[in-house]
Design a protein around this motif. Structure first.
Motif, short mmCIF file in Angstrom:
data_model
loop_
_atom_site.label_atom_id
_atom_site.label_comp_id
_atom_site.label_asym_id
_atom_site.label_seq_id
_atom_site.Cartn_x
_atom_site.Cartn_y
_atom_site.Cartn_z
N GLN A 160 27.06 -46.48 -41.48
CA GLN A 160 27.96 -46.09 -42.56
C GLN A 160 29.40 -46.47 -42.22
N TYR A 161 29.75 -46.32 -40.95
CA TYR A 161 31.11 -46.65 -40.50
C TYR A 161 31.41 -48.14 -40.69
N GLY A 206 32.31 -46.74 -45.11
CA GLY A 206 32.21 -45.46 -45.79
C GLY A 206 30.94 -45.29 -46.62
N GLU A 259 28.87 -37.52 -35.74
CA GLU A 259 29.66 -38.57 -35.10
C GLU A 259 28.83 -39.85 -34.98
N PRO A 260 29.43 -41.00 -35.27
CA PRO A 260 28.68 -42.26 -35.14
C PRO A 260 28.25 -42.53 -33.70
N LEU A 310 38.79 -53.27 -39.61
CA LEU A 310 37.61 -52.73 -38.90
C LEU A 310 37.28 -53.58 -37.69
#
Length: 258
Positions: A59-60, A64, A89-90, A250
């Motif tokens: 998702q990160y 999002g 948390e990822p 990113l």
């Protein structure tokens, strides 16, 4: 006469020892197995958490929830199946992509890594991973997985039913008292009568595992044969075209972490 009495006492002791070994040994075996089962349950819950963390990582890199939903659509995955808990948390990346000439190419590799990490977590949880045991001369062993866990629960329940049925406390009490003629002539040999026996047996009976309440989620297998699956490339091309600056930002963060 004394020799016969000694022989009788010896046989009685032997019967009682066998009874104790069979009765208490079987119950201790169930206790130990249930304790081991609880430890496996905790380990399997950790694997579910790893899957959720891998989902959060995917998702990160998809920028999002919106990007993640779009990715799942491209991959043909129902995002609700994974149901990521809030505040998850990822996971950390277990690898790093090879060098890419373009930002778009690099982004595709990062997303592919995140996807394969999730696919591996699901594979390990659902089916287990086969490895070689160094301690056992390279024998192949399969890691803990959901399928074997549920089969183990069924085996435990079968053992519990057998112990509860074939080795009840009331039956052991009856047999023990029957070995003492003097006592049995003075009191009821059963040691309990009718409903009393059922109460004793029910109070000391092992409870079977409610398999339906184990509630370990089932996840679909995720295809991971291709290094960069076509749906990943399709998704990344679309995201990069619409959110180029966000993707570049990113990539900077990912390269700093790695």
């Amino acid at each position: 006469m004394a020799a016969l009495k000694d022989l009788s006492n010896a046989l009685t002791d032997e019967f009682l020892n066998d009874m104790a070994t069979n009765f208490f040994g079987a119950r201790k075996d169930i206790d130990d197995t249930l304790e081991y089962f609880e430890s496996l349950s905790a380990q399997l819950l950790d694997q579910v958490e790893d899957i959720h963390k891998s989902c959060a990582l995917l998702q990160y890199v998809c920028l999002g929830e919106g990007g993640y939903s779009e990715f799942c659509k491209c991959a043909g995955i129902d995002p609700s199946i994974f149901n990521i808990p809030s505040q998850t948390e990822p996971a950390e990346f277990t690898g790093k992509p090879s060098f890419s000439i373009t930002n778009k190419g690099e982004y595709i590799k990062w997303v592919s890594l995140a996807y394969h990490q999730l696919a591996h977590s699901v594979e390990k949880y659902m089916h287990g991973i086969v490895t070689s045991s160094k301690a056992d001369h390279g024998r192949k062993i399969r890691s803990l997985n959901r399928i074997d866990f549920y089969l183990f629960a069924e085996d435990i329940n079968a053992k519990i039913v057998k112990v509860n049925t074939n080795s009840t406390p009331s039956e052991v009490l009856k047999f023990t008292k029957s070995l003492d003629p003097e006592t049995s002539s003075k009191q009821n040999i059963t040691g309990c009568v009718g409903p009393e026996c059922a109460i004793i047996d029910n109070d000391l009976a092992f409870k079977t595992i409610n398999i339906e309440e184990l509630n370990f989620p089932e996840f679909p297998d995720l295809p991971a044969d291709e290094k960069n699956p076509s749906f990943v490339c399709k998704f990344c091309s679309k995201i990069y075209a619409n959110k180029t600056l966000e993707v570049k930002d990113l990539l900077k963060k990912l390269n700093v972490k790695s």
